[in-house]
Design an enzyme around this catalytic site. Structure first.
Site, PDB file in Angstrom:
ATOM      1  N   LYS A  85       0.851  -1.198   0.000  1.00  0.00           N
ATOM      2  CA  LYS A  85       0.000   0.000   0.000  1.00  0.00           C
ATOM      3  C   LYS A  85       0.883   1.243   0.000  1.00  0.00           C
ATOM      4  O   LYS A  85       1.868   1.316   0.747  1.00  0.00           O
ATOM      5  CB  LYS A  85      -0.902  -0.023   1.238  1.00  0.00           C
ATOM      6  CG  LYS A  85      -1.919   1.125   1.306  1.00  0.00           C
ATOM      7  CD  LYS A  85      -2.782   0.986   2.549  1.00  0.00           C
ATOM      8  CE  LYS A  85      -3.849   2.069   2.653  1.00  0.00           C
ATOM      9  NZ  LYS A  85      -4.668   1.937   3.876  1.00  0.00           N
ATOM     10  N   SER A 160      -9.624   2.313   3.113  1.00  0.00           N
ATOM     11  CA  SER A 160      -8.815   3.024   2.136  1.00  0.00           C
ATOM     12  C   SER A 160      -7.918   2.109   1.309  1.00  0.00           C
ATOM     13  O   SER A 160      -7.406   2.499   0.273  1.00  0.00           O
ATOM     14  CB  SER A 160      -7.934   4.049   2.856  1.00  0.00           C
ATOM     15  OG  SER A 160      -7.029   3.399   3.744  1.00  0.00           O
ATOM     16  N   SER A 184      -9.494  -0.151   7.302  1.00  0.00           N
ATOM     17  CA  SER A 184      -8.989   0.020   5.932  1.00  0.00           C
ATOM     18  C   SER A 184      -8.332  -1.208   5.320  1.00  0.00           C
ATOM     19  O   SER A 184      -8.006  -1.201   4.142  1.00  0.00           O
ATOM     20  CB  SER A 184      -8.000   1.189   5.878  1.00  0.00           C
ATOM     21  OG  SER A 184      -8.686   2.403   6.050  1.00  0.00           O
TER      22      SER A 184
END
Length: 512
Positions: A85, A160, A184
């Protein structure tokens, strides 16, 4: 796409690692296979912000060049590639947090988790998309692109960490790392049918994780199986003197717990059904699959009882005061002075530092980030600090006490991960509260610092046929407790379905 490549990338990380050890495939061949999938899938999935193919191949070659004894000394997943990420700092690879304010920033150092992956011989495929500074539940708030859900490319992958979840779901990567501040990793896991884990707070070093809300953030694994997640968490976990919140003790025996769970015997395990995290507000198709998963836990021998956590309904409100407050503090460092974007005022404006900061932040931050900075600054302002931030922290303590009381009665808690399946793009963009409600079941674990994971509970029991997640929550620093029932349920459901959830996923990018 060759049939051989499609079969290779569909193996679990454990199976890919076993193939490397047997000599059936090299780490380089594994990386090349995934890079081929990324090239084919990215036009429709858009999970990656940056593909670091050359770096991954170089790392794979370095692993392949090791002697048999050197390879044997490495963790089980050695040689298997991983996606990261873009909230996690990577030396020599652009790291942006999906924000214009960090566009072009190439870090001079690695996050602790990246150092550990490199030491384990795991090549890094690239950086995945996210909501800007991890602020969102749909990956629609990225400054660069919108990631699509592989199950239905007209729908969001959650957020996210939608990029990491979609990359793993689409077979672009066997494993990924995400960050979880209010769900997330787990909420995208639920929406994409992946396994997403938020470890105990402090169980994995946050050094090199770009800060959103420091008392809530946690790096964790994204995978397609529970055992893969356990092995990855053991690699990245452990104490780190560079992180002041790091827990002194090392990783728990999570892989052993997952392997024990695969035997399918949960006799003696007490499972608590969280009364406040089900029912009204949850999509009927989600609730039905969740109820069926709980029934399966009973079949495996678990003792299931309803548990009340009376302060959980206040978790969302407390979180959306604490988190923006920490956001407003953490994002103050992006001032155009030291690194990242710098926008000078127009020639007709005073060329002051204050004006430069104002123009830089106006151009560099997106709407959702600005909204949270404003909310947090207000909550921390004189006259409101005690009324808002102070009160929210008291609610946080009550939620911690709810967990303590619940874990005196049961070993592990369960709930649906997300109240709904993946929604369509734009559906909730104009209604921040509707978007925030997606994290209603995941937020309590972040407020209390306890470990939690989401695993697939099947496809929704309605016409949508989209993934549904079930969440397991364990006591603090007892991450292994959730791995055993999660692995047992995963195996039982796959036996019922006649194979993994992926059998129902259409993958045109694999030529299928």
């Amino acid at each position: 796409m060759s049939n051989e490549t499609a079969q290779l990338v569909k193996l679990s990380a454990v199976e890919q690692a076993a193939a490397i050890r047997k000599g059936d495939v090299s780490s380089r061949e594994l990386v090349e296979a995934h890079l081929n999938v990324i090239e084919a899938a990215e036009p429709s999935i858009k999970a990656f912000l940056k593909v670091s193919g050359d770096v991954a191949l170089e790392q794979a070659d370095a692993f392949d060049a090791k002697s048999a004894d050197e390879k044997a000394a490495l963790p089980e997943l050695a040689g298997v590639p991983v996606a990261i990420k873009d909230m996690i700092v990577t030396k020599g690879i652009e790291t942006t947090a999906a924000s214009k304010i960090l566009e072009g920033w190439v870090p001079p150092y690695d996050a602790t988790v990246i150092e550990k992956l490199k030491a384990a011989g795991m090549p890094i495929l690239g950086k995945t998309n996210l909501d800007e500074f991890a602020q969102g539940s749909s990956t629609e708030h990225s400054a660069y692109q919108t990631t699509h859900n592989p199950w239905d490319t007209e729908r969001v992958p959650g957020g996210s960490g939608g990029g990491s979840a979609s990359a793993v779901a689409a077979f672009e990567a066997p494993l990924a790392l995400g960050t979880d501040t209010g769900g997330s990793i787990r909420q995208p896991g639920s929406l994409t049918g992946t396994v997403g884990v938020k470890p105990t707070y402090g169980g994995v070093s946050r050094f090199g994780a770009i800060a959103m809300a420091s008392s809530l953030d946690q790096i964790g694994p994204v995978s397609r199986t529970v055992l893969d997640a356990a092995l990855l968490q053991e690699i990245i976990g452990g104490n780190d003197r560079r992180d002041s919140t790091s827990i002194p003790e090392g990783p728990r025996p999570m892989a052993a717990a997952a392997r024990e769970g695969l035997k399918g015997d949960l006799k003696g395990l007490k499972v608590g059904l969280v009364k406040e995290l089900s029912g009204e507000g949850f999509q009927p198709g989600v609730s039905q699959r969740f109820d069926e998963a709980v029934a399966k836990l009973k079949e495996l021998g678990a003792e299931v009882t309803e548990v009340s956590c009376p302060h959980f309904p206040y978790a969302l409100g407390a979180y959306y005061i604490i988190m923006p407050s920490e956001v407003s503090s953490n994002l103050a460092r992006y001032d155009g002075m030291r690194y990242g974007l710098r926008v000078m005022p127009p020639a007709d404006k005073p060329q002051t530092a204050a004006n430069m900061m104002a123009y830089t932040r106006e151009a560099g931050f997106g709407d959702e980030v600005k909204r949270r900075i404003i909310l947090g600054t207000y909550a921390l302002s004189a006259g409101y600090y005690d009324a808002w931030y102070g009160s929210a922290q008291k609610v946080r303590t009550l939620i911690i006490n709810d967990f303590k009381a619940a874990f005196e009665k049961v070993d592990v808690l369960v709930s649906p991960t997300s109240p709904s399946t993946a929604f369509k793009f734009g559906e909730k963009m104009d209604d921040p509260m509707a978007m925030y409600m997606n994290d209603i079941a995941t937020i309590p674990a972040n407020l209390a610092g306890v470990p939690a994971m989401s695993i697939p509970a099947g496809l929704s029991a309605d016409d949508l046929r989209l993934p549904v997640g079930i969440q397991f929550i364990a006591p603090q620093q007892r991450d292994e407790v959730m791995y055993k029932p999660a692995a047992a349920l995963e195996a039982a459901l796959e036996e019922q379905w006649g194979g993994p959830i992926w059998n129902d996923l259409k993958t045109p990018w694999l030529g299928e």
